[in-house]
Design a protein around this motif. Structure first.
Motif, PDB file in Angstrom:
ATOM      1  N   ARG A   1      -9.703 -54.317   6.059  1.00  7.25           N
ATOM      2  CA  ARG A   1      -9.747 -54.361   7.518  1.00  7.25           C
ATOM      3  C   ARG A   1     -10.603 -55.510   8.023  1.00  7.25           C
ATOM      4  O   ARG A   1     -10.318 -56.104   9.074  1.00  7.25           O
ATOM      5  CB  ARG A   1     -10.288 -53.035   8.050  1.00  7.25           C
ATOM      6  CG  ARG A   1     -10.228 -52.881   9.571  1.00  7.25           C
ATOM      7  CD  ARG A   1      -8.823 -53.055  10.096  1.00  7.25           C
ATOM      8  NE  ARG A   1      -8.664 -52.590  11.463  1.00  7.25           N
ATOM      9  CZ  ARG A   1      -7.709 -53.022  12.283  1.00  7.25           C
ATOM     10  NH1 ARG A   1      -6.849 -53.945  11.870  1.00  7.25           N
ATOM     11  NH2 ARG A   1      -7.603 -52.544  13.501  1.00  7.25           N
TER      12      ARG A   1
ATOM     13  N   GLY B   1      -4.988 -40.385   4.686  1.00  9.63           N
ATOM     14  CA  GLY B   1      -4.989 -41.794   5.090  1.00  9.63           C
ATOM     15  C   GLY B   1      -5.026 -42.000   6.585  1.00  9.63           C
ATOM     16  O   GLY B   1      -4.944 -43.142   7.050  1.00  9.63           O
TER      17      GLY B   1
ATOM     18  N   ASN C   1     -10.338 -50.195   1.695  1.00 13.65           N
ATOM     19  CA  ASN C   1      -9.918 -50.204   3.103  1.00 13.65           C
ATOM     20  C   ASN C   1     -10.876 -50.973   4.009  1.00 13.65           C
ATOM     21  O   ASN C   1     -10.427 -51.761   4.847  1.00 13.65           O
ATOM     22  CB  ASN C   1      -9.725 -48.777   3.608  1.00 13.65           C
ATOM     23  CG  ASN C   1      -8.443 -48.142   3.093  1.00 13.65           C
ATOM     24  OD1 ASN C   1      -7.601 -48.814   2.530  1.00 13.65           O
ATOM     25  ND2 ASN C   1      -8.307 -46.845   3.290  1.00 13.65           N
TER      26      ASN C   1
ATOM     27  N   ASP D   1      -9.381 -44.110   7.757  1.00 17.55           N
ATOM     28  CA  ASP D   1      -9.289 -45.155   6.741  1.00 17.55           C
ATOM     29  C   ASP D   1     -10.571 -45.387   5.956  1.00 17.55           C
ATOM     30  O   ASP D   1     -10.513 -45.782   4.783  1.00 17.55           O
ATOM     31  CB  ASP D   1      -8.893 -46.476   7.422  1.00 17.55           C
ATOM     32  CG  ASP D   1      -7.664 -46.340   8.296  1.00 17.55           C
ATOM     33  OD1 ASP D   1      -6.554 -46.556   7.785  1.00 17.55           O
ATOM     34  OD2 ASP D   1      -7.817 -45.998   9.492  1.00 17.55           O
TER      35      ASP D   1
ATOM     36  N   ALA E   1     -11.285 -45.490   0.388  1.00 11.20           N
ATOM     37  CA  ALA E   1     -11.956 -45.349   1.679  1.00 11.20           C
ATOM     38  C   ALA E   1     -13.338 -45.986   1.684  1.00 11.20           C
ATOM     39  O   ALA E   1     -13.820 -46.431   2.724  1.00 11.20           O
ATOM     40  CB  ALA E   1     -12.058 -43.874   2.050  1.00 11.20           C
TER      41      ALA E   1
ATOM     42  N   THR F   1      -7.503 -48.669  13.381  1.00 13.21           N
ATOM     43  CA  THR F   1      -7.996 -47.943  12.221  1.00 13.21           C
ATOM     44  C   THR F   1      -9.181 -47.085  12.670  1.00 13.21           C
ATOM     45  O   THR F   1      -9.643 -47.197  13.799  1.00 13.21           O
ATOM     46  CB  THR F   1      -8.433 -48.897  11.098  1.00 13.21           C
ATOM     47  OG1 THR F   1      -9.318 -49.888  11.638  1.00 13.21           O
ATOM     48  CG2 THR F   1      -7.227 -49.579  10.470  1.00 13.21           C
TER      49      THR F   1
END
Length: 424
Positions: free
Chosen positions: A360, A297, A356, A300, A352, A253
């Motif tokens: 993550r 996207g 995300n 991220d 974002a 990412t």
């Protein structure tokens, strides 16, 4: 147990993409219902048609404890975060000393819990002293609560040692964050190379240095299978490599700072040191490419990369001045520039900013689903104001947005259902 119902609010849900007027019920620190009527005895918050979104998860914040408490403390960072709608800070390990042992990590974790009104989770150094030679005790640091591993802006030059650290991190399922720069080319650079840097007589670094650093890190990620996150992608030339890595199925990412989404190299103007950042500000074409990459996207995460610096370290000639800017309190209004420009809708923006990064990092925050923590921000996306840096709650006032016209005011912030900030 107190029940709180937010009524007449625009519910911004990054998980579903919805942006519609409704209500939200919280109880016991978690979200319990959408659209339900307020039960008898509930505390009712009338949002007046303003926006209610999950609290921001700000990934990459520097706090000055230990070693530089005069620049930022857990208390001052927490207050600034709450005023900016940030409910979870992901703190960097580039402290003095670095957070590279379980003992140091336990100390800062305890201090943060005592002093900050918002959540603070800590990243730990990948290598001892962030020197890129000998890996830290990754397993013990994970046990002590490290959420990820990074040497921040110290880019390892000993690739074999780095590959061993990544292999070990992979065996433990640890997330590694890299800073994509070729260290030799970027050493001593104060701005991005090109006509502007030449006219100003400033040492520059080619945008290719970022691509070269990223290509190396992605090759190591492919070789070791490590979970990898590039902290800041800022140039268009890096995007094809990132896209290929994702298409190949690598566990990769990427993030970008709000400053690289909203400012460009010309903002440096006549050597304005509050605009000296790491990486340096890029061209307008690069900025637009980053905005599009977030919308698509491909990138991220948006973060503030909050880096406090005192007046003495900024009031120097441009080449000698410290890099970095504070951003906890300005992240949301600056990000709303993208919304007002039509580049992102609010649900995409909070994907974002909140969803995300939480996903993550394996955190339950960043969403509005039933059962999620009641970490929320109520804001008016259209409220205009002129930023006065001396009113910021951070100890350091080094913001590039001083005197800027911004839109978007935080009216209230809740952590686990408790109000930690309320606008006057």
């Amino acid at each position: 147990m107190t029940v709180t119902v937010f009524q007449n609010v625009r519910v911004i849900d990054p998980e579903t993409g919805n942006d519609e007027v409704g209500s939200l019920t919280i109880e016991g620190g978690v979200i319990t219902a959408h659209g339900a009527a307020a039960p008898k005895g509930a505390v009712v918050v009338d949002g007046g048609g303003l926006c209610l979104a999950p609290g921001i998860v700000d990934w990459g914040v520097k706090i000055g404890e230990p070693g530089e408490r005069h620049r930022e403390s857990f208390r001052s960072a927490g207050l600034a975060a709450a005023a900016g709608g940030v409910t979870t800070i992901i703190a960097r390990p580039d402290t003095t000393p670095a957070i590279d042992t379980p003992e140091t990590l336990e100390f800062v974790t305890r201090r943060a819990a005592e002093a900050s009104p918002v959540r603070i989770r800590h990243m730990a150094a990948l290598t001892k002293g962030r020197q890129g030679r000998e890996m830290t005790e990754i397993g013990f640091l994970l046990d002590a609560g490290a959420i990820a591993f990074t040497d921040v802006f110290h880019v390892a030059t000993e690739t074999k040692a780095l590959s061993r650290a990544l292999t070990y991190a992979r065996s433990l399922g640890a997330l590694v964050i890299g800073h994509s720069q070729e260290p030799g080319l970027s050493a001593g650079a104060a701005t991005t190379s090109g006509k502007f840097a030449s006219l100003r007589g400033l040492p520059g670094v080619s945008p290719m240095a970022e691509r070269m650093g990223l290509e190396r890190d992605l090759a190591l990620a492919e070789m070791t299978g490590v979970r990898y996150h590039a902290d800041q992608i800022t140039t268009a030339r890096s995007l094809p490599a990132l896209a290929r890595a994702k298409e190949q199925g690598l566990d990769v990412t990427a993030g970008v700072s709000i400053h690289h989404l909203t400012l460009n190299e010309f903002d440096v103007g006549d050597y304005r040191t509050f605009f000296k950042l790491t990486p340096p500000l890029r061209s307008e074409d690069d900025r637009l490419a980053m905005v599009q990459a977030v919308a698509d996207g491909l990138i991220d995460v948006i973060g503030s990369f909050h880096t406090p610096a005192d007046e003495e370290s900024k009031r120097l000639p441009f080449e000698e001045a410290a890099s970095g800017a504070v951003g906890l309190e300005t992240l949301l209004p600056a990000a709303l520039r993208l919304y007002h420009a039509g580049a992102l809708d609010l649900a995409g923006l909070f994907k974002a900013l909140a969803l995300n990064p939480a996903n993550r990092l394996g955190l339950p925050q960043g969403r509005l689903s039933v059962g999620a923590p009641a970490d929320l921000v109520l804001f008016d996306p259209d409220a205009p104001f002129v930023l006065d840096r001396f009113r910021l709650r951070s100890k350091s006032k080094n913001t590039p947005f001083d005197g800027a016209r911004l839109e978007g005011k935080v009216l209230g912030t809740w952590v686990s259902g408790n109000c930690v900030f309320e606008a006057n």
